[in-house]
Structures are given as structure tokens and as C-alpha cells.
Design an enzyme around this catalytic site. Structure first.
Site, short mmCIF file in Angstrom:
data_model
loop_
_atom_site.label_atom_id
_atom_site.label_comp_id
_atom_site.label_asym_id
_atom_site.label_seq_id
_atom_site.Cartn_x
_atom_site.Cartn_y
_atom_site.Cartn_z
N CYS A 1 0.83 -1.20 0.00
CA CYS A 1 0.00 0.00 0.00
C CYS A 1 0.86 1.25 0.00
O CYS A 1 1.98 1.26 0.49
CB CYS A 1 -0.90 0.02 1.23
SG CYS A 1 -1.93 -1.43 1.43
N LYS B 1 5.54 -5.10 -4.53
CA LYS B 1 6.99 -4.89 -4.64
C LYS B 1 7.65 -4.91 -3.27
O LYS B 1 8.71 -5.50 -3.09
CB LYS B 1 7.27 -3.57 -5.35
CG LYS B 1 8.75 -3.25 -5.53
CD LYS B 1 9.40 -4.26 -6.46
CE LYS B 1 10.87 -3.95 -6.69
NZ LYS B 1 11.54 -5.04 -7.41
#
Length: 609
Positions: free
Chosen positions: A2, A604
Site C-alpha cells: 500500500c 513490490k
């Protein structure tokens, strides 16, 4: 995972928020939203399922005006990806964005329902909004309400809160999830990653664990969890957002594979002098600490764990130092015995990996000699909290599947091995061979990349496959692990890796004509053993794809495809043989039509457990 962006200024901030979200897209997300408040307290909120571009289009259709705002990209943890679950979440005049996981959200939800609050989402974040709202109703300022609410939360959070009745202030709190404040002239900003704020500022304050910040246009005040004001140093960042566009490449991953020769050159720049490794950047006291090291403990997750596994072979065989490598999420939840004069090395591309950070913090309680972080992001939590740090200098990596961050981690680890071998007084030829190999590595990888078209043709054989097996021996076993990880990450083919000597202990049962077996075969002392393992696969009809040294003596036949690799120095072979496996995974994913740069369900930077 996020992403958070917040701004408080005299100008409209919607475009600042959107640009910040664009710069965080690479982390992975499933929805995006923002809320902006004008000087009169009028709030406009937009949320969209899907890409930030969809949110930007909505903002064009419904312009947002106001000088205070918060924005968010969500990676679903509690509740499915949906517009209703997207942030920001609202409780009357309280607006909240949040990264992390609130572990006790269920009892808090029930308590808040009993107080009359209605929940419209499945998220744990909505609990924060209602809880702050409740505490504010009990009296005091927004800061006082947040100070009372925060101790009730268990878990990890980085949260930014605004009250539409007081649009001149943002409140932020962090525990286990990073937040950084950007300082401007008559305006201030906050984000989960400094990359998001580089277009508007170069001056940053990194919040520490337990900090609560009160941000206005002209001031930033920071408090600890007791409410006492604390001072945090502001720094000038020279970080570059150098990802740019994809240029001639179809995907960022492809671009980053091809950037590896230059990335490794950047990693080596200023670190080799007069035929020796120069790591003087570690500071004047580093040699004293490193010369005492009798054991190395490496903590990492995912791809970084695989690079740690490779380095274990190097530390033990080249520097004579026992080394253990452990998955950070396992280390932090078991009772471990600390060996005498043990150095803790942590590996992370982002420097914000939640389990690795938790493992580092635990190690400080366990009596390790010291800690050294190897990371790609200066100023990240891992770097700030470690005794020593080495940057990989790979440049911004956008693709979720790590490529250049992995090979530059290995490059840094190999330089560290050279330095330790010298400090231990070992034969100078060890460092000489390492330096010679590293200096040759960029050109060797450029040679290998010229075989891309052949690997692309090979990838067609995998278009209808559901499983794959990777094999390697010695320091190539972790490269097999990395190859399997890349293939499963971006092509969604189930892939496993084994040490080739383990074939008869189970994996051989899987071998048939539908099981592709990928083997990495440099010309080293284990080659003949590996050839025997390959024959075991051939005898059972397995389809073999062997990435082999050109001098290894392999010949292609009906069920064995040989991809000849140029001969490379043995010490750099693990780094070199990584690259064809990256290309194979990339081309298989292209054929299967997956989202190469942002594969499903992955992020990621894993900043929550």
C-alpha cells in the site's frame, strides 16, 4: 505494498497526490483513492478499483479543489478489492488512510458497533476512523484523540488522519509501517516512501517507531506515544527517481534485466581501488567490528533470501566464516541461539520489509556483535536502524519481480567477502580473483544478453506447461531457487527448485515428458556429478533445458536442449547464470499474457506480515 501520500498547502493538492500515487504504483495495489478538503471544510472523496489512471480520469471529470488532502493505493488484506474497501475511509468528519494490519480489529469493531457506529467496509482501517471519531467526541483536540486511540491498536500501522472541520492540520502515526514527512516552503507533505514526494521537496524527516506527527502548512511537531514532544533530524535527500519510462522495452522488468551491466558498474564504482575492494564508506570503526566476526547470520525474504543463500557458499569457502541464512519471518518467531561474535546481515531491496525489520530489531536484544544492512534505498528503515550499511546503487526498480536488485545484492555481498578475507589475513589471491571477476562481470552479462532471441524461442515450449523443476549444485542451487521463483511469480507456472543431488529423494517421481527440467551447469568441480543427475532425468523421458558452459561438453538431442553460455570466472558464475533464468521467465510470461510488471496478488515491498 500500500502507498500513502498527504499534502497540506495553500495551493490545490490533488495533482500532487495523484503524482505521488503514480510514483508508488510499482509497489503493487488493487485500488486507489483520495480525499481533498478546502478551506471551508468541504471534502471531496474519489475512489476507484484498478489503476491510478482510472482515479486520475475521475478527478478530471470531477475536479477536486482544496489545499489539504490524503491519498492511498490499497493492496487488499482485510476485505476483497472493491471501491467500498478502498481508502480513504470516513467516520463523519474524520478521514483516514492506513498501511498495515490491525490485528485486533474484530474486537474493536464489535465495541464500536455497540457504541452505535455503522461499518460500510470490510477493512480494518475503518476501525481507526471510527475509533478516532469516538475519542474526539470524548473531548480534546485531534492530536489528543489520536494519542488516546493509538494505544488501543495492536499490529502494524502507518496512518494519516484529517478532520474536515479543521483542514489546517494532518495527524500521522507509525508503528511497523514507514512514514516520511516532506518539508516545503509554506507547505508540508507526508508519504510512505520518499519517492512519492521528490517532485515537491528534497528535505525529509523520517518518523521513528511510535511517533505521532502534527503537520500544518508552516510547522511539523512530533510526539512520542506518551505525548511528549521529540525532535527528529531533517535530512537533504539525493535520491533519484530514475525509472523514467520504458523506452524501447515492453516492460520495466525487461528494461531492468538489460540495465544489469550498468547497474553492476554503478555498484562497483568507487569501491575497487588498486586491485582491492574499498568499503571505506562503512566508516572508521567498521574494520574493528568486522575483524572480530566469527559467524554471520543472514536474514532476508523472497529474492533477497536467495541472494543470501548464494553468499553463504562464498563466506564459508572464500572467507572461512561460518554462515547461516534464515527466512526472516521464521527467525523472528523462534528461540535461536546466538553464536559468539556473530554479525547480523539483513538484505532487502526496499529496506522496509516488515519481517526483516522485525528480525533486525530482535537481533539487538539477542546480543549480536553488530548489524549490517545491504539495501537499495538510502534512508530506509533498515539502513537507519543498522550499525553499518552498504547500498547496492541499482537505481529504482519498478518490476515486482526483482532482477537488478538481486544481482547487485550479490555483487555487494561478494565485495564484502573479499574485504573479510583480507581482514582475516587469508591468501591475497582470494581478493584478487574476486576483484578480477567483478570487473569482468558487466561485459560477461552483456555477452549473455545477446542470446535473448534464442531464449525467447525456447520459452515457447513452456506455453502449455503447468509445472517446472529447476536443478543446481553448490552455489548454483540458490540460483535454481531464484529461477523457479521468477517463473512462478510472473508466469504463474508452478515451479520448484532442488539441489540436484536430491533427485532420488523425491523429485524424480515427478519426471515425465510433460515436466520441463531446467538445469544450470557451469564448468566447475561439480559438473560431472551434475551430468549424472541429468542422465537420471533423461532416462525417465524428462524434457531438459540446460544452461551450460560452452566448454562443459554437452550435446543437444531430442529431449535435451543445450543453451551454451560463455565461459565465466567461477566466483561470479552464480550472478551470471541468474540472467538467462530471468529472461526465460520473462518470455514465458509474455507468451502466457500475464501482467509482467505487476503480477497478480504480489507487491513490490512487503511492509506487513
Amino acid at each position: 505494498m500500500c502507498g500513502i501520500v498527504g499534502a497540506i498547502a495553500q495551493r490545490d493538492v490533488a495533482e500532487i497526490l495523484l503524482e505521488g500515487l503514480r510514483r508508488l504504483e510499482y509497489r503493487g495495489y488493487d485500488s486507489a483513492g483520495l480525499a481533498v478538503v478546502d478551506a471551508e471544510g468541504h471534502m471531496t472523496r474519489l475512489r476507484r478499483l484498478g489503476k491510478v489512471q482510472m482515479l486520475a480520469q475521475a478527478a478530471e471529470e470531477h475536479p477536486l479543489h482544496g489545499g489539504t488532502g490524503i491519498a492511498h493505493t490499497r493492496w487488499a488484506t482485510h476485505g476483497e478489492p472493491s471501491e467500498a474497501n478502498a481508502h480513504p475511509h470516513v467516520s463523519e468528519h474524520i478521514v483516514v488512510v492506513h498501511n498495515g494490519i490491525i490485528e485486533n480489529h474484530e474486537p474493536l469493531r464489535e465495541a464500536l458497533k455497540a457504541r452505535g457506529y455503522t461499518f460500510v467496509s470490510e477493512t480494518d482501517t475503518e476501525v481507526i476512523a471510527h475509533l478516532v471519531n469516538w475519542e474526539l467526541k470524548q473531548g480534546g483536540t485531534l492530536r489528543e484523540a489520536v494519542l488516546r486511540a493509538i494505544p488501543q491498536l495492536r499490529g502494524a500501522y502507518g496512518t494519516v488522519i484529517m478532520d474536515t472541520r479543521h483542514p489546517d492540520t494532518l495527524l500521522a502515526a507509525r508503528s511497523g509501517s514507514p512514514l516520511v514527512i516532506g518539508l516545503g516552503m509554506g507547505e508540508n507533505f507526508i508519504a510512505s516512501d520518499q519517492l512519492a514526494l521528490l517532485p515537491v521537496t528534497r528535505r525529509f524527516i523520517f518518523l521513528e517507531e511510535g511517533d505521532i506527527a502534527e503537520i500544518t502548512r508552516r510547522s511539523v511537531n512530533i510526539f512520542d506515544n506518551t505525548g511528549a514532544e521529540v525532535k527528529r533530524q531533517d535530512i537533504e535527500s539525493n535520491l533519484q527517481y530514475d525509472a523514467g519510462d520504458k523506452g524501447i522495452y515492453r516492460h520495466y522488468m525487461q528494461k531492468e534485466i538489460y540495465e544489469q551491466p550498468n547497474a553492476i558498474k554503478n555498484t562497483l564504482t568507487g569501491r575497487i581501488s588498486h586491485g582491492q575492494v574499498d568499503l571505506s564508506e562503512l566508516g572508521p570503526n567498521a574494520d574493528e567490528l568486522l575483524s572480530k566476526v566469527e559467524h554471520i547470520q543472514i536474514l532476508a525474504c523472497g529474492t533477497s533470501y536467495n541472494s543470501g543463500m548464494v553468499s553463504r557458499y562464498w563466506f564459508e569457502s572464500l572467507a572461512g566464516i561460518p554462515c547461516d541464512v534464515e527466512i526472516a519471518s521464521e527467525f523472528r518467531y523462534r528461540k535461536s541461539a546466538v553464536r559468539r561474535n556473530s554479525l547480523m546481515i539483513t538484505l532487502s531491496q526496499s529496506g522496509e520489509t516488515a519481517d526483516t525489520l522485525a528480525g533486525l530489531r530482535l537481533s539487538k536484544e539477542l546480543g549480536y556483535l553488530g548489524s549490517l544492512a545491504i539495501c537499495n534505498v538510502p534512508g530506509s528503515s533498515l539502513v537507519r536502524e543498522s550499525d553499518l550499511a552498504l547500498m547496492t546503487n541499482a537505481g529504482t526498480e519498478i518490476g515486482v519481480a526483482s532482477t537488478k536488485a538481486f544481482t547487485t545484492q550479490l555483487t555487494v555481498l561478494l565485495m564484502l567477502v573479499a574485504k573479510l578475507s583480507r581482514l582475516k589475513g587469508l591468501d591475497a589471491s582470494i581478493e584478487h580473483d574476486i576483484v578480477h571477476g567483478l570487473q569482468a562481470l558487466p561485459s560477461r552479462i552483456e555477452q549473455m544478453l545477446s542470446q535473448d532471441k534464442r531464449i525467447e524461442l525456447l520459452a515457447e515450449d513452456f506455453s502449455d506447461k503447468h509445472h517446472a523443476l529447476f536443478l543446481g549444485r553448490g552455489d548454483q542451487y540458490p540460483i535454481a531457487l531464484e529461477g523457479a521463483l521468477k517463473l512462478k511469480e510472473i508466469s504463474y507456472i508452478h515451479a520448484e527448485a532442488y539441489a540436484a543431488g536430491e533427485l532420488k529423494h523425491g523429485p524424480l517421481a515427478l519426471i515425465d515428458a510433460d515436466m520441463p527440467v531446467i538445469v544450470v551447469a557451469p564448468n566447475n568441480e561439480l559438473l560431472e556429478k551434475l551430468k549424472s543427475n541429468i542422465e537420471e532425468v533423461r532416462a525417465r523421458g524428462g524434457q531438459l533445458y540446460v544452461f551450460a558452459d560452452q566448454d562443459a561438453g554437452f550435446v543437444s538431442n531430442d529431449n535435451m536442449h543445450i543453451i551454451e553460455m560463455p565461459h565465466v570466472e567461477e566466483v561470479i558464475a552464480p550472478i551470471f547464470y541468474t540472467v538467462p533464468l530471468q529472461l526465460l521467465a520473462y518470455h514465458v510470461a509474455l507468451i502466457k499474457g500475464t501482467d509482467v510488471d505487476q503480477p497478480r496478488n504480489l507487491a513490490k515491498s512487503v511492509t506487513v506480515e
